[in-house]
Design an enzyme around this catalytic site. Structure first.
Site, short mmCIF file in Angstrom:
data_model
loop_
_atom_site.label_atom_id
_atom_site.label_comp_id
_atom_site.label_asym_id
_atom_site.label_seq_id
_atom_site.Cartn_x
_atom_site.Cartn_y
_atom_site.Cartn_z
N HIS A 14 0.89 -1.09 0.24
CA HIS A 14 -0.41 0.26 -0.16
C HIS A 14 0.87 1.42 -0.17
CE1 HIS A 14 0.28 1.32 4.07
NE2 HIS A 14 0.83 0.51 4.60
N CYS A 15 0.17 2.03 -0.42
CA CYS A 15 1.09 3.62 -0.49
C CYS A 15 -0.21 4.82 0.38
CB CYS A 15 1.00 4.33 -1.88
SG CYS A 15 -0.02 4.17 -2.63
N VAL A 16 0.19 5.89 0.43
CA VAL A 16 -0.46 6.53 1.11
C VAL A 16 -2.10 6.61 1.30
CG1 VAL A 16 -1.15 9.32 1.65
CG2 VAL A 16 0.94 8.17 0.84
N ARG B 197 -3.51 4.27 -1.57
CA ARG B 197 -3.99 2.92 -2.32
C ARG B 197 -3.63 1.66 -1.57
NH1 ARG B 197 -2.93 4.65 -8.33
NH2 ARG B 197 -3.35 7.48 -7.61
N ARG C 245 -2.38 -2.04 -3.16
CA ARG C 245 -1.76 -1.92 -5.01
C ARG C 245 -1.18 -3.57 -4.86
NH1 ARG C 245 0.80 2.28 -7.70
NH2 ARG C 245 0.02 4.40 -6.18
#
Length: 638
Positions: A25-27, A29, A31
């Site tokens: 995951h990022c900020v 989302r 993924r």
């Protein structure tokens, strides 16, 4: 667990745990890397409460959640039983293009570090600000400790990337970390001190001129400063993973635990220091210089293009392709002008959102715009993009134009970033350079102000189609104006004949949990589905098993025939309408072969839900045990 129901629904609709190769995951989302994206119910996920949208790009299946993505990520990994968010299976890589694989690798390797990278960058940026303001000096203990916190990740970046890259390449993570640690080993750094005399110099008179201080088995070792670098550790870890795989195959299992790392490190570390490190560093230097050469041809044009398209890159997850270039520039040049050109984009976005917030009369849009504006201030623009500007198209285009102007200003003023800092306003200190507060900082401040104001003014005066809510049409509190009807509820008719069940009684957790919306389930007695309202057929799954209808009053109804029937891939289902068709209440939408579906091993229990339940005061289910076609099934209180 707060997000357990949402997590179960997400896993179910990406095709189940067995369809997941990896998850990061990022900020904002989640993924996913899926084995088969065709098994995912993309339209279903897009309409789920708690999901902003779904993006399929760069070999990744990205489920956009919003600011609370870390909590959802934790719930998803817990519910799915995915250790550390990954499953060791890269079989689907063979189906990906080289470009998609590149984006997939870059995002998988960098995404886990993003939060800490931003945090340490913010600390370092604020420390630079405190020094520039005279609040601290470099000899202060406070300054030195803060500088250590701000520098630690970036200085030892190869070790951290050795960990994440090893996970990506299915390698022993401690071998990956050991490779990274060897690249930043302090003794090697000390050898390159100017007071030391080299044994000899290679490639004299070229851009590759290098002093040799040590040899390995008589082979010259070109020592370089690998602190903060990206490319050498990525290549070394990839090659190391292949070596490890080879030694796993040829080493007896009884001694594999220590001999595989032994032989792998014995080969890959010297190979990294002698060949991979120098060559990849030179390649990175040439890449950075080449991009800067293009940038120097016209920094204004480059700034306009980078700034204007940055949000498009973000939507498709392609922005990761610029990160290694920026990191390489910071490592080699000690500054980066490339990512600097993107800095006005988030401020352009929130300027547009603020104009919409002030002008719209749609309460739902207002409620979305407020948190989107606030998160955008801090650089998290996905809620603004997916919730506000992109759906209306014109606002998104205006934000890109304003961002392009800001990028052109940054390029024209030659603004450079000196660290990878925070997002949004927290990123401003990243532009304080060695000379303290100068035109570099003021230039970026001017650019973000222009981007914000331009985005706001263009949106405010250009206007947009504002869909007022139905219940706001009344001009006073005494009732609707002449010729208008104030809609307070809408009745949804039964699209199927059969026995009514509560959603909680069915085995499909995506529906029984209520995460998808309120409604009921019907055990069909006839293989036909009819329209429950006058409206538009807004979604028709390619597999034919599910249909979405939006009523003329905006109620979204989802009819999902059976459990897991998406696996039939359309077999035994016959659509009578096409997506986008205007439909009338009672119109035949689909036929399905009940006997054949049951024979194939699937149940036919059909949830009928209001997928945008959150927009209404309540959804009331019928108390009937059986329903005929067009009997009242649900009442939506508007």
């Amino acid at each position: 667990m707060k997000y357990e129901d949402l997590a179960k629904s997400i896993i179910s609709n990406v095709g189940g745990k067995e369809n997941v190769n990896s998850l990061t995951h990022c900020v904002t989302r989640l993924r996913f890397k899926l084995k088969d994206e065709g098994k995912a119910n993309t339209d279903f996920l897009k309409n789920m409460d708690g999901v902003v949208t779904v993006i399929q790009s760069g070999g990744q299946y990205q489920v956009v959640i919003g600011n609370h993505v870390p909590e959802v990520y934790a719930a998803v990994t817990s519910v799915a039983g995915i250790s550390d968010g990954s499953v060791e299976d890269n079989s689907s890589n063979e189906k990906m293009s080289m470009f998609s694989r590149f984006i997939d690798i870059i995002s998988s390797v960098f995404a886990p570090t993003l939060g800490v990278l931003a945090a340490t960058g913010m600390i370092k940026g604020f420390n630079a600000l405190f020094e520039a303001l005279g609040w601290l000096t470099k000899t202060d203990g406070t300054y030195q400790i803060l500088n250590a916190v701000g520098d630690c990740l970036f200085y030892f970046f190869p070790i951290f990337l050795g960990y994440t890259a090893a996970k990506k390449f299915n390698m022993n993570i401690f071998i990956g970390m050991a490779i990274g640690a060897s690249l930043v080993y302090p003794s090697f750094t000390g050898l390159m001190d100017a007071s030391n005399t080299p044994l000899y110099t290679l490639f004299t008179g070229t851009i590759f001129e290098s002093n040799v201080y040590i040899t390995f088995l008589g082979i010259p070792v070109i020592l370089m400063g690998y602190s903060s670098t990206v490319i050498p550790i990525l290549i070394s870890t990839y090659v190391g993973s292949k070596l490890e795989g080879f030694f796993k195959r040829v080493t007896p299992s009884v001694v594999r635990t220590f001999l595989v790392p032994f032989f792998t490190l014995l080969i890959i570390v010297p190979l990294s220091l002698i060949v991979i490190g120098p060559i990849s560093t030179w390649a990175g230097t040439l890449l950075g210089q080449g991009l800067l050469w293009v940038y120097n041809l016209s920094s204004v044009v480059a700034g306009i293009l980078i700034g204007g398209f940055w949000q498009v890159f973000v939507i498709f997850g392609l922005h990761w392709g610029l990160v290694p270039i920026a990191l390489n520039n910071l490592a080699v040049l000690k500054y980066d002008p490339i990512l600097a050109a993107t800095f006005g984009a988030s401020f352009a976005q929130i300027g547009v959102v603020l104009a919409i917030l002030l002008k719209t009369k749609n309460q739902k849009l207002k409620s979305i715009s407020i948190p989107a504006f606030i998160s955008g201030i801090f650089g998290v623009t996905e809620p603004a993009i997916y919730g506000v500007t992109l759906p209306k198209k014109k606002p998104f285009i205006i934000s890109c134009i304003a961002a392009a102007v800001g990028g052109g200003i940054i390029g024209g003023l030659g603004v450079k970033g000196y660290i990878i800092g925070g997002l949004g306003i927290f990123g401003i200190p990243s532009y304080i350079g060695p000379n303290g507060i100068d035109m570099n900082l003021w230039g970026v401040i001017i650019a973000i102000i222009v981007s914000f104001v331009l985005g706001f003014l263009m949106m405010y005066f250009a206007g947009f189609k504002d869909d007022e809510e139905t219940d706001n049409k009344s001009s006073n509190n005494n009732g609707p104006t002449k010729g208008e009807t104030l809609v307070t509820q809408e009745t949804i008719s039964s699209p199927i004949k059969g026995e009514v069940k509560a959603l909680s009684e069915i085995t499909d957790e995506a529906f029984s949990s209520g995460a998808m919306g309120k409604g009921v389930a019907i055990e069909p007695s006839e293989g036909k589905v009819y329209s429950p309202v006058d409206g538009v057929l807004t979604s028709l799954f390619s597999s034919g098993h599910a249909i979405g209808v939006t009523s003329n009053n905006g109620v979204d109804i989802l009819i999902h025939v059976g459990k897991d029937t998406v696996k039939l891939k359309g077999k035994h289902f016959t659509a009578k309408v096409a997506q986008g068709d205007t439909v009338k209440k009672g119109q035949l939408l689909m036929e399905f072969d009940m006997a054949a579906i049951k024979e194939a091993g699937y149940t036919l229990t059909t949830p009928v839900i209001v997928s945008n339940t959150a927009n209404y005061l309540d959804v009331i289910e019928t108390d009937k045990k059986t329903v005929d076609l067009q009997d009242d099934l649900l009442t939506v209180v508007i």
